[in-house]
Design an enzyme around this catalytic site. Structure first.
Site, PDB file in Angstrom:
ATOM      1  N   HIS A 224      30.893  42.613  59.940  1.00 52.59           N
ATOM      2  CA  HIS A 224      32.120  43.219  59.423  1.00 52.59           C
ATOM      3  C   HIS A 224      32.274  43.075  57.910  1.00 52.59           C
ATOM      4  O   HIS A 224      33.290  43.473  57.342  1.00 52.59           O
ATOM      5  CB  HIS A 224      33.336  42.584  60.135  1.00 52.59           C
ATOM      6  N   LYS A 226      31.984  43.685  53.876  1.00 44.02           N
ATOM      7  CA  LYS A 226      31.892  44.815  52.945  1.00 44.02           C
ATOM      8  C   LYS A 226      31.583  44.228  51.574  1.00 44.02           C
ATOM      9  O   LYS A 226      32.483  43.725  50.896  1.00 44.02           O
ATOM     10  CB  LYS A 226      33.189  45.616  52.871  1.00 44.02           C
ATOM     11  N   ASP A 231      22.012  43.789  40.540  1.00 44.25           N
ATOM     12  CA  ASP A 231      21.278  43.010  39.529  1.00 44.25           C
ATOM     13  C   ASP A 231      21.683  41.539  39.492  1.00 44.25           C
ATOM     14  O   ASP A 231      21.620  40.896  38.429  1.00 44.25           O
ATOM     15  CB  ASP A 231      21.458  43.637  38.141  1.00 44.25           C
ATOM     16  N   HIS A 404      44.954  49.151  55.289  1.00 40.08           N
ATOM     17  CA  HIS A 404      43.774  48.423  55.764  1.00 40.08           C
ATOM     18  C   HIS A 404      43.459  47.216  54.880  1.00 40.08           C
ATOM     19  O   HIS A 404      42.515  46.465  55.149  1.00 40.08           O
ATOM     20  CB  HIS A 404      42.576  49.390  55.794  1.00 40.08           C
ATOM     21  N   LYS A 406      43.366  43.630  53.368  1.00 38.17           N
ATOM     22  CA  LYS A 406      43.519  42.272  53.900  1.00 38.17           C
ATOM     23  C   LYS A 406      43.731  41.348  52.702  1.00 38.17           C
ATOM     24  O   LYS A 406      42.795  41.059  51.950  1.00 38.17           O
ATOM     25  CB  LYS A 406      42.271  41.823  54.675  1.00 38.17           C
ATOM     26  N   ASP A 411      52.505  31.552  46.497  1.00 43.08           N
ATOM     27  CA  ASP A 411      53.179  31.002  45.313  1.00 43.08           C
ATOM     28  C   ASP A 411      52.692  31.610  44.005  1.00 43.08           C
ATOM     29  O   ASP A 411      52.672  30.926  42.955  1.00 43.08           O
ATOM     30  CB  ASP A 411      53.013  29.473  45.269  1.00 43.08           C
TER      31      ASP A 411
END
Length: 486
Positions: A224, A226, A231, A404, A406, A411
């Site tokens: 899952h 991404k 380089d 979507h 996350k 604080d």
């Protein structure tokens, strides 16, 4: 004949009850939460035969023997790599905020390194800007491009990214892609994999599913992550799959997907290289060797305010590390806690921590999409709304598309950004990557974005929510029973 039938029936019944007892013992012995134990026992009781099949396909966090063996080798090799990196002390720091200190200590204990300093971070919030920036970086790549994605779908802007990768490979840049076999199924069924391989790009189908793997690996265990490495110096991490939101899942009528990506330059890419190497070795059995570290010390001093840690999770990685870090940070919150997640099915411990934070005076905001692509999750997540609202948590339902993103902000100092949702699958099952950022400057940008999300959302009221139709409450509870599968 009748006696034979009775004996067969008796043996099948005995075998069935022995199997049920075995499964119940496994569920009780494993370190499951009480809610997960009850959910699995309920599924097996309500739909007996199907429930047992679901448990064997989805109830065990297991990988096949080949991957287990490779994981053992990778773990020892990763420790050598991390010890090698400790020779470059200028990329590490022990200077953390009071809020971040306990979380970074957990990461150091389980992953072996201090926080990484000197990273330039750019928060990208628009799909077009993300892709244009990425295409530009690919065009200037000289040595290597390494990519992991759950979903890759060649439409719109993604076609331009694909063409840029093909051009890079043709000019001698080493390009490696790890794509999840289920999330990128449509891509693998197209002509693009062959076109890219012909140009010299190596594409690996992660966690491939076939009839031979049904009984030796959990079927819904997915890659899952991404992330992109260019380089060994530029990295992209975030919630966005390699899809153009103008084309992705538009047929289900819930709007465009809203995501973010971080573009990072600096030492954090060193650890991300280890993460990629781990996944590459797991899938291929091929080891990626050390590479020279050549970061500019002046640049590191310039961006020393951004201190990062990376959490990589999944079978073979540090157990429960995301869960531990989240719990510690939520209990450490004193003023404000803002959470954005598309899938809200928290563990009992996380739910309790969030509700307790609100009760002790922390301003807690949770932003979820009004609708998402999973009907099961859409209904099951609503079970938690009443307890959250009654504890003083402000729950917002985003109306501007499929939120979507996350992210967690604590604080206005500590941020969590990555691929992990606030659900059982991300916390204990899938291969995920999360960045923890100890930086007030970055937090200001994330806070601004979260306020924008809130401005496009509807606030749930505790009184009106409690008056929703009774049939909806029943449906929510029924779907909640399937939370171990979500």
């Amino acid at each position: 004949m009748e006696v034979t039938y009775i004996m067969i029936h008796w043996f099948l019944s005995l075998g069935y009850y022995i199997l049920v007892c075995k499964i119940i013992l496994e569920i009780l012995i494993k370190k499951n939460t009480i809610s997960e134990i009850i959910a699995w026992l309920s599924i097996i009781y309500i739909i007996p035969v199907i429930g047992i099949m679901l448990y064997y396909f989805f109830g065990k966090v297991n990988i096949d023997k080949k991957r287990k063996k490779r994981n053992k080798n990778i773990f020892s090799f990763s420790k050598l790599w991390i010890n090698h990196l400790k020779n470059y002390q200028y990329i590490f720091t022990k200077k953390n905020s009071n809020l971040a200190y306990p979380i970074f200590q957990i990461c150091k204990c389980q992953q072996g390194i201090d926080g990484l300093t000197g990273n330039k971070i750019q928060l990208l919030i628009n799909a077009y800007d993300i892709m244009q920036k990425l295409i530009q970086d690919i065009k200037f790549a000289k040595k290597n491009i390494e990519i992991i994605f759950y979903t890759w779908k060649v439409d719109g802007l993604i076609n331009q990214v694909t063409q840029a990768l093909i051009a890079a490979a043709k000019r001698g840049v080493h390009c490696k892609l790890i794509l999840d076999s289920i999330g990128s199924m449509q891509f693998f069924c197209s002509s693009y994999p062959n076109k890219m391989r012909d140009a010299g790009i190596i594409i690996i189908k992660a966690l491939h599913i076939d009839i031979l793997h049904i009984f030796c690996r959990r079927m819904d265990l997915r890659q899952h992550k991404k992330m992109i490495l260019i380089d060994n110096y530029i990295a992209y991490v975030g919630s966005m799959n390699m899809v153009d939101p103008k084309f992705f899942k538009r047929n289900i009528g819930i709007g465009e997907w809203i995501d973010i990506m971080l573009r990072i330059e600096g030492p954090v890419t060193v650890f991300m290289k280890i993460v990629f190497s781990y996944d590459w070795w797991t899938e291929t059995g091929e080891r990626i060797l050390f590479f020279p570290i050549t970061f500019n010390i002046l640049s590191i001093k310039k961006f020393s305010k951004h201190v990062l840690h990376i959490i990589s999770s999944g079978p073979g990685f540090s157990n429960d590390i995301i869960h531990k870090a989240l719990l510690t940070s939520i209990y450490s919150a004193k003023k404000i806690l803002v959470i954005t997640t598309p899938y809200l099915i928290p563990s009992h411990d996380l739910l309790y921590a969030i509700c307790t934070a609100a009760k002790r005076g922390v301003k807690v905001y949770i932003i979820v999409p009004l609708e998402n692509d999973s009907i099961l999750v859409n209904w099951a997540s609503r079970v938690f709304f009443s307890e959250l609202l009654n504890s003083g948590v402000s729950v917002y339902q985003f109306q501007g598309g499929v939120l979507h993103t996350k992210s967690i902000l604590i604080d206005n100092q500590l941020s969590f950004v990555g691929t992990a949702n606030l659900d059982i699958r991300s916390l204990w099952l899938n291969f995920e990557i999360t960045l923890i950022i100890d930086s007030k400057d970055f937090s200001k940008n994330l806070s601004k974005l979260q306020r924008t999300y809130i401005s496009q959302s509807k606030l749930l009221e505790a009184i009106s929510w409690s008056k929703r139709p009774y049939w909806k409450k029943i449906v929510e509870k029924i779907f909640y029973l399937f939370s171990p599968l979500l």
